[in-house]
Motif scaffolding. Sequence first.
Motif, PDB file in Angstrom:
ATOM      1  N   UNK A 148     -25.224  77.675 -18.393  1.00 30.24           N
ATOM      2  CA  UNK A 148     -24.075  77.089 -17.715  1.00 30.24           C
ATOM      3  C   UNK A 148     -22.763  77.540 -18.341  1.00 30.24           C
ATOM      4  N   UNK A 149     -22.740  77.641 -19.664  1.00 27.50           N
ATOM      5  CA  UNK A 149     -21.513  78.027 -20.369  1.00 27.50           C
ATOM      6  C   UNK A 149     -21.061  79.424 -19.982  1.00 27.50           C
ATOM      7  N   UNK A 150     -22.012  80.317 -19.719  1.00 24.24           N
ATOM      8  CA  UNK A 150     -21.658  81.700 -19.406  1.00 24.24           C
ATOM      9  C   UNK A 150     -21.852  82.041 -17.926  1.00 24.24           C
ATOM     10  N   UNK A 151     -21.908  81.016 -17.076  1.00 25.22           N
ATOM     11  CA  UNK A 151     -21.933  81.223 -15.629  1.00 25.22           C
ATOM     12  C   UNK A 151     -23.187  81.882 -15.100  1.00 25.22           C
ATOM     13  N   UNK A 152     -24.332  81.661 -15.771  1.00 28.09           N
ATOM     14  CA  UNK A 152     -25.582  82.297 -15.347  1.00 28.09           C
ATOM     15  C   UNK A 152     -26.620  81.276 -14.889  1.00 28.09           C
ATOM     16  N   UNK A 153     -26.188  80.036 -14.635  1.00 24.58           N
ATOM     17  CA  UNK A 153     -27.138  78.991 -14.270  1.00 24.58           C
ATOM     18  C   UNK A 153     -27.756  79.235 -12.902  1.00 24.58           C
ATOM     19  N   UNK A 154     -27.034  79.897 -12.021  1.00 20.63           N
ATOM     20  CA  UNK A 154     -27.540  80.168 -10.668  1.00 20.63           C
ATOM     21  C   UNK A 154     -27.935  81.630 -10.476  1.00 20.63           C
ATOM     22  N   UNK A 155     -28.149  82.349 -11.566  1.00 21.61           N
ATOM     23  CA  UNK A 155     -28.507  83.764 -11.460  1.00 21.61           C
ATOM     24  C   UNK A 155     -29.938  83.933 -10.961  1.00 21.61           C
TER      25      UNK A 155
END
Length: 408
Positions: A148-155
């Motif tokens: 979540x911190x690096x914007x990869x939670x929905x990858x």
Amino acid sequence: MDVKNAFLHGELDKDIYIEQPRGFKSKIHPDYVFKLKKELYGLKQAPRAWYGKIGEFLVQSGFKVAPSDSSLFVKAKEGRLAIVLVYVDDLIITGDYSEEIQRTRENLSVRFQMKELGELKHFLGLEVERTKEGLFLGQQKYAKDLLQRYGMLDCKPISTPMDPNVRLQEDEGNDLEDMTMYRQLVGSLIYLTLTRPDISYPVGVVTRYMSKPKKPDLDAVKRILRYVKGTINFGIMYKKTIDYQVMGYCDADYAGDSCTRRSTTGYFFSLGSGAISWCNKRQPTVALSSTEAEYRSAAMAAQESTWLKQLMEDLHQSAEYQVRIFCDNLSSIRLVENPVFHARTKHIEVHYHYIREKVIEGKIEMVPTKIEEQIADILTKGLHKEKFEKFQEALGMDCKTTLDRSLP
């Protein structure tokens, strides 16, 4: 248990002076300094002073410092154990000596300001769950927060953490605009390897380029995150079993680093069903043959096995057996078993011959294994999906959602 204001309990054994704090400077003597009577947070001496205080208390309570680990304190009586593990101001207390455990908790609360945290479930980002099968150790919340911190939670998830056909180079690709972000991300992934040996090798590779990361390096890190997204509920399962002997695998990827042509050492040790110790490390010098690279790997594994046996003895567990270390290189096994120095070994540093002594003493047994069964491969190179998943299971890794969470 957690110690409140732990560093304030320590006592200084040296004279320490500090500048006058801002807002509290003396108008009469603005250049004077203060001499500390007790330690403060922020001092380099504070952790050591606190360890001396808690260590002194536990030793006076009848505990002994384990030779294998100075933060481990053990008290044994009539075959029963009370164990205290100290990590700065956090304490884990366990064992089957329930009366001593309760007494220790009460004494700690009297001597220090303590906070009771109950049964161990979370510890420094690690999650511990008890099941009918055994103990499950994972970092699910930490992994989710990292994504979540690096914007990869929905990858989009991927099945392996590293492409086996990709070789990173130091000078290939464009420079990154934000190198700090790369370093923070890799540092966070290093902590995730505490319960994820399956990503230990790719994380080890991307750490080599932290001084000057390039765009391909960041792409490799993002692939690791995509793999973590698909395996976010994975951890190590320690199943209840009668056989609790230490057993290991060692391997080396000969000249695997395309930049320096140095080999990569990989080993792991299991106790029962799950991995308890693993390592992947680039060797300090270039090996002149695959035999030499594997020999060096076996020597490092031998050192780790010696420490693990000492740790088992400190915990009053039986360790009177040969530790089997599986190796897929017959030449290196013969080199280990041959005590005669000759032209093939005279250039190898003396400390690598440590394993020969252990084999001669009967403390280690080098066992040949097929390349297809060399589990330590997962720690030395990128693998294709089928082989990767096979070795991942052999490490004792399991998915949290597949386990029966109910206790007996």
